[in-house]
Design an enzyme around this catalytic site. Sequence first.
Site, PDB file in Angstrom:
ATOM      1  N   LYS A 112       0.823  -1.211   0.000  1.00 12.38           N
ATOM      2  CA  LYS A 112       0.000   0.000   0.000  1.00 12.38           C
ATOM      3  C   LYS A 112       0.853   1.255   0.000  1.00 12.38           C
ATOM      4  O   LYS A 112       0.545   2.213  -0.695  1.00 12.38           O
ATOM      5  CB  LYS A 112      -0.984   0.007   1.175  1.00 12.38           C
ATOM      6  CG  LYS A 112      -2.085  -1.029   0.986  1.00 12.38           C
ATOM      7  CD  LYS A 112      -3.317  -0.778   1.824  1.00 12.38           C
ATOM      8  CE  LYS A 112      -4.430  -1.727   1.384  1.00 12.38           C
ATOM      9  NZ  LYS A 112      -5.552  -1.789   2.288  1.00 12.38           N
ATOM     10  N   LYS A 195      -7.857  -9.904  -7.689  1.00  9.49           N
ATOM     11  CA  LYS A 195      -8.859 -10.230  -6.684  1.00  9.49           C
ATOM     12  C   LYS A 195     -10.042  -9.273  -6.791  1.00  9.49           C
ATOM     13  O   LYS A 195      -9.844  -8.068  -6.971  1.00  9.49           O
ATOM     14  CB  LYS A 195      -8.185 -10.077  -5.315  1.00  9.49           C
ATOM     15  CG  LYS A 195      -9.017 -10.477  -4.131  1.00  9.49           C
ATOM     16  CD  LYS A 195      -8.325 -10.097  -2.826  1.00  9.49           C
ATOM     17  CE  LYS A 195      -9.068  -8.963  -2.176  1.00  9.49           C
ATOM     18  NZ  LYS A 195      -8.932  -8.812  -0.746  1.00  9.49           N
ATOM     19  N   LYS A 198     -13.765  -4.527  -2.923  1.00  9.26           N
ATOM     20  CA  LYS A 198     -14.721  -3.435  -2.709  1.00  9.26           C
ATOM     21  C   LYS A 198     -14.192  -2.135  -3.302  1.00  9.26           C
ATOM     22  O   LYS A 198     -14.946  -1.284  -3.704  1.00  9.26           O
ATOM     23  CB  LYS A 198     -14.923  -3.197  -1.202  1.00  9.26           C
ATOM     24  CG  LYS A 198     -15.746  -4.233  -0.499  1.00  9.26           C
ATOM     25  CD  LYS A 198     -16.022  -3.758   0.929  1.00  9.26           C
ATOM     26  CE  LYS A 198     -15.610  -4.792   1.952  1.00  9.26           C
ATOM     27  NZ  LYS A 198     -14.264  -4.588   2.503  1.00  9.26           N
TER      28      LYS A 198
HETATM   29  N1  AQP Z   1     -12.138 -11.574  -3.844  1.00 10.22           N
HETATM   30  C1  AQP Z   1     -12.244 -12.204  -2.690  1.00 10.22           C
HETATM   31  N2  AQP Z   1     -12.324 -13.548  -2.651  1.00 10.22           N
HETATM   32  C2  AQP Z   1     -12.437 -14.183  -1.473  1.00 10.22           C
HETATM   33  N3  AQP Z   1     -12.485 -13.574  -0.289  1.00 10.22           N
HETATM   34  C3  AQP Z   1     -12.423 -12.237  -0.278  1.00 10.22           C
HETATM   35  N4  AQP Z   1     -12.445 -11.329   0.720  1.00 10.22           N
HETATM   36  C4  AQP Z   1     -12.366 -10.099   0.186  1.00 10.22           C
HETATM   37  N5  AQP Z   1     -12.283 -10.167  -1.146  1.00 10.22           N
HETATM   38  C5  AQP Z   1     -12.304 -11.485  -1.470  1.00 10.22           C
HETATM   39  C6  AQP Z   1     -12.593 -11.662   2.138  1.00 10.22           C
HETATM   40  O1  AQP Z   1     -13.561 -10.773   2.680  1.00 10.22           O
HETATM   41  C7  AQP Z   1     -13.143 -10.287   3.960  1.00 10.22           C
HETATM   42  C8  AQP Z   1     -13.099  -8.772   3.849  1.00 10.22           C
HETATM   43  O2  AQP Z   1     -12.057  -8.209   4.497  1.00 10.22           O
HETATM   44  P1  AQP Z   1     -11.771  -6.646   4.477  1.00 10.22           P
HETATM   45  O3  AQP Z   1     -13.013  -5.868   4.259  1.00 10.22           O
HETATM   46  O4  AQP Z   1     -11.028  -6.371   5.728  1.00 10.22           O
HETATM   47  O5  AQP Z   1     -10.803  -6.351   3.291  1.00 10.22           O
HETATM   48  P2  AQP Z   1     -10.319  -7.018   1.975  1.00 10.22           P
HETATM   49  O6  AQP Z   1      -9.905  -8.402   2.166  1.00 10.22           O
HETATM   50  O7  AQP Z   1      -9.281  -6.093   1.428  1.00 10.22           O
HETATM   51  O8  AQP Z   1     -11.635  -6.989   1.110  1.00 10.22           O
HETATM   52  P3  AQP Z   1     -11.990  -6.076  -0.110  1.00 10.22           P
HETATM   53  O9  AQP Z   1     -13.373  -6.395  -0.510  1.00 10.22           O
HETATM   54  O10 AQP Z   1     -10.938  -6.174  -1.154  1.00 10.22           O
HETATM   55  O11 AQP Z   1     -12.016  -4.640   0.537  1.00 10.22           O
HETATM   56  P4  AQP Z   1     -11.163  -3.325   0.323  1.00 10.22           P
HETATM   57  O12 AQP Z   1     -11.348  -2.970  -1.105  1.00 10.22           O
HETATM   58  O13 AQP Z   1     -11.799  -2.362   1.255  1.00 10.22           O
HETATM   59  O14 AQP Z   1      -9.733  -3.615   0.679  1.00 10.22           O
HETATM   60  C9  AQP Z   1     -11.836 -10.997   4.275  1.00 10.22           C
HETATM   61  O15 AQP Z   1     -12.107 -12.142   5.051  1.00 10.22           O
HETATM   62  C10 AQP Z   1     -11.309 -11.393   2.908  1.00 10.22           C
HETATM   63  O16 AQP Z   1     -10.468 -12.533   2.950  1.00 10.22           O
END
Ligand code: AQP
Length: 332
Positions: A112, A195, A198
């Site tokens: 990051k 991946k 969000k």
């Molecule tokens: N693409 C994915 N496939 C499987 N699991 C996923 N998770 C997220 N994206 C996928 C799981 O969802 C949870 C969310 O954790 P988080 O909100 O702390 O952040 P993250 O993993 O970084 O999820 P995002 O959606 O990508 O959010 P942003 O964009 O905000 O960083 C975790 O259990 C993760 O494994």
Amino acid sequence: QQRLYSGMQPSADSLQIGNYIGALLQWRELQDQYDAYFSVVDLHALTQPGDPAERREKTRRTAAQYIAAGIEPSRSTLYVQSHVPAHAELQWVLSTLTGFGEAGRMTQFKDKSARYGTDATNVGLFTYPVLMAADILLYQTDVVPVGDDQKQHIELTRDLAERFNQRFGETFAVPKPMIQRETARIYDLQNPTSKMSKSAESDAGVLWMLDEPKVSAKKIMRAVTDSEGAVRFDRDEKPGVSNLLVIYSALTGREITAIEDEYAGRGYGDFKKGLAEVVVSEFEPVRARALELLDDPAELDRVLASNAERAACVAEKTLADVYDRIGLLRRG
Ligand code: AQP
């Protein structure tokens, strides 16, 4: 009963299907076997800039989607991180036990800060894993279900727990990661080697849980595939089709080979139509329930408040032990 802790950042209005398949589906099952704590980690989300009113709304919406996806606030402790002040307090104590170099080696921080540049990187991103350690350790957690990318943060959490226990006496349970299968990882429909996230730049390849059914269907019909025309799993050669197969299999509980057989000799159009039906029928009730909960924010806030109270009881006890052992003077 063993204790389990997990959480998600309220970083968007809707969760995406990767959050559902990679986290919520497992959480729903695990809540039967564990004393489970699921938090909406709004303090972590502060590491990204955002509008205050939108933040509040995203936190409510995330909580509503946990419940709509089947996390039961009467059975699991489902609460908002900032409602339990002990998280930030323990984080401070743990930060004084974390080496600067140790925190600097975290790959998520390195990625990051490289992406944003050092000047645009805030100290919160640097201490993010220490706050995560505080979240987990406050509840004497035994297991933490996480994706593979979070393994290093759990290692740090374990090191901090062991370090504290060694220096000041047994205080924390040392948690174990419960790493989800690689196949549970969902990729962006338009860019099937990254991946699904969000915070993706474009939402054309993101299936939001709160998308209207026809929007989800359209995104699936437009998903990137390949020119071979065969519904076959091959992560390297056919990342798009493989990703769609993983989603299909995760939502139906069917083996990927059985789905390949069903669509043998049929085109991608048929396959995508089939998948769109699966996704829509899974998300329609979840979406309806989430919107219903959001229609009554006062009731939702009440549920979150009573769950936070339950969480605070456990967290405050751990924090009091920590303050005592480390030598902070008790208020008389
Ligand atoms: N693409 C994915 N496939 C499987 N699991 C996923 N998770 C997220 N994206 C996928 C799981 O969802 C949870 C969310 O954790 P988080 O909100 O702390 O952040 P993250 O993993 O970084 O999820 P995002 O959606 O990508 O959010 P942003 O964009 O905000 O960083 C975790 O259990 C993760 O494994």
